[in-house]
Design an enzyme around this catalytic site. Sequence first.
Site, mmCIF file in Angstrom:
data_model
loop_
_atom_site.group_PDB
_atom_site.id
_atom_site.type_symbol
_atom_site.label_atom_id
_atom_site.label_comp_id
_atom_site.label_asym_id
_atom_site.label_seq_id
_atom_site.Cartn_x
_atom_site.Cartn_y
_atom_site.Cartn_z
ATOM 1 N N LYS A 27 0.853 -1.180 0.000
ATOM 2 C CA LYS A 27 0.000 0.000 0.000
ATOM 3 C C LYS A 27 0.892 1.234 0.000
ATOM 4 O O LYS A 27 1.696 1.436 0.912
ATOM 5 C CB LYS A 27 -0.910 -0.006 1.228
ATOM 6 C CG LYS A 27 -1.781 1.244 1.299
ATOM 7 C CD LYS A 27 -2.804 1.179 2.412
ATOM 8 C CE LYS A 27 -3.601 2.462 2.476
ATOM 9 N NZ LYS A 27 -4.602 2.442 3.543
ATOM 10 N N LYS A 56 -2.118 -1.619 -3.855
ATOM 11 C CA LYS A 56 -2.980 -0.442 -3.803
ATOM 12 C C LYS A 56 -2.145 0.829 -3.873
ATOM 13 O O LYS A 56 -1.165 0.919 -3.134
ATOM 14 C CB LYS A 56 -3.758 -0.478 -2.490
ATOM 15 C CG LYS A 56 -4.640 0.726 -2.259
ATOM 16 C CD LYS A 56 -5.203 0.705 -0.872
ATOM 17 C CE LYS A 56 -5.963 1.983 -0.644
ATOM 18 N NZ LYS A 56 -6.385 2.136 0.712
HETATM 19 C C1 PBG Z 1 -7.535 3.339 5.555
HETATM 20 C C2 PBG Z 1 -7.770 3.255 4.106
HETATM 21 C C3 PBG Z 1 -7.581 4.221 3.112
HETATM 22 C C4 PBG Z 1 -8.057 3.673 1.919
HETATM 23 C C5 PBG Z 1 -8.475 2.387 2.221
HETATM 24 N N1 PBG Z 1 -8.269 2.132 3.559
HETATM 25 C C6 PBG Z 1 -7.099 5.627 3.208
HETATM 26 C C7 PBG Z 1 -5.714 5.925 3.561
HETATM 27 O O1 PBG Z 1 -4.850 5.060 3.706
HETATM 28 O O2 PBG Z 1 -5.475 7.107 3.769
HETATM 29 C C8 PBG Z 1 -8.110 4.368 0.596
HETATM 30 C C9 PBG Z 1 -9.127 3.847 -0.362
HETATM 31 C C10 PBG Z 1 -9.421 4.734 -1.516
HETATM 32 O O3 PBG Z 1 -8.792 5.785 -1.758
HETATM 33 O O4 PBG Z 1 -10.345 4.370 -2.241
HETATM 34 N N2 PBG Z 1 -6.224 3.406 5.969
#
Ligand code: PBG
Length: 321
Positions: free
Chosen positions: A192, A245
């Site tokens: 991520k 992601k």
């Molecule tokens: C929580 C989380 C996030 C997303 C999914 N889980 C936001 C982040 O990490 O700031 C993002 C999902 C999206 O942008 O569609 N940590």
Amino acid sequence: MLIRPRRLRRTAAVRDMVRETKVSPDDFIAPLFVAHGRGIKEPIASLPGQFRFSPDTVSEEVKEIHALGIPSVILFGLPDSKDESGSRSWADDGVVQMAIKKIKDKVPSMVVITDVCLCEYTSHGHCGILKGETVDNDETIELLARQAVSHAKAGADMVAPSDMMDGRIGAVRQELDTEGYQDTAVMAYSAKYASGFYGPFRDAADSAPQFGDRSSYQMDPANAREALREIRLDIEEGADIVMVKPALAYLDIIRAARQETLLPLAAYNVSGEYAMVKAAARNGWIDGKRVMLEILTAIRRAGADIILTYFAKEAARELRA
Ligand code: PBG
């Protein structure tokens, strides 16, 4: 003799026959935002076509999702209150816990996945417990494990830690097992990245950090080898599914991850990717439906088995038409 690849592009039937990559509604996981309250179906401005639901209204939406042939949803919670440690995230009467019960009650076969993170529940908006201005890794993973168990207890089929703390998959797996939830699966947000593409989500989930950013825990967009390292670690720690992601700017990472593991691979077609398509389509600059299907196909072609996408319902409708 001229070699003529165009022979296989002549008619729609031939093109169908030789198509290498197919996208189907059962590849999708539909993200859903659940807010504390009753009777809520509130449009999210930054994500046209997406809504915030309350636990009592979300199961109607899940019925529609199910009827379109989409097997799974992932839940994000907007709690009634926030604090330093995000304690509403592991409460039995928390918003996600209540939503899980309602969904399982109304649509038992729906695969219910929960996002496990603290950012939506902490007053400071970071994904863990703060020590000064840094997020304390080891204290945070204990709380994530507690949150995961409370989701499992409410009936979640799968939990998906999205925080990027070290060792959280192992901590979550161990706590689930200790508490008797051996059959609850873990989908790890393994690679991520610290991405600008999460902007609309943070609006939708009210989870933007109050100071600084997430670069000290999420990955640097410049790194590819490190993604494989994160994936290996999550697999060693017991992940059942690994994820990359965002998706669209990270197709090379999806491909590398595909080659790295035999596990099912998920990719998150994130909020900013969705919002860009919607905004350009609204302006008449692109054909939104066509671009949507092209993007989803590209993510599958790169090697993802599963796509988390805000397009889930719309794409399922197109694909079934
Ligand atoms: C929580 C989380 C996030 C997303 C999914 N889980 C936001 C982040 O990490 O700031 C993002 C999902 C999206 O942008 O569609 N940590």
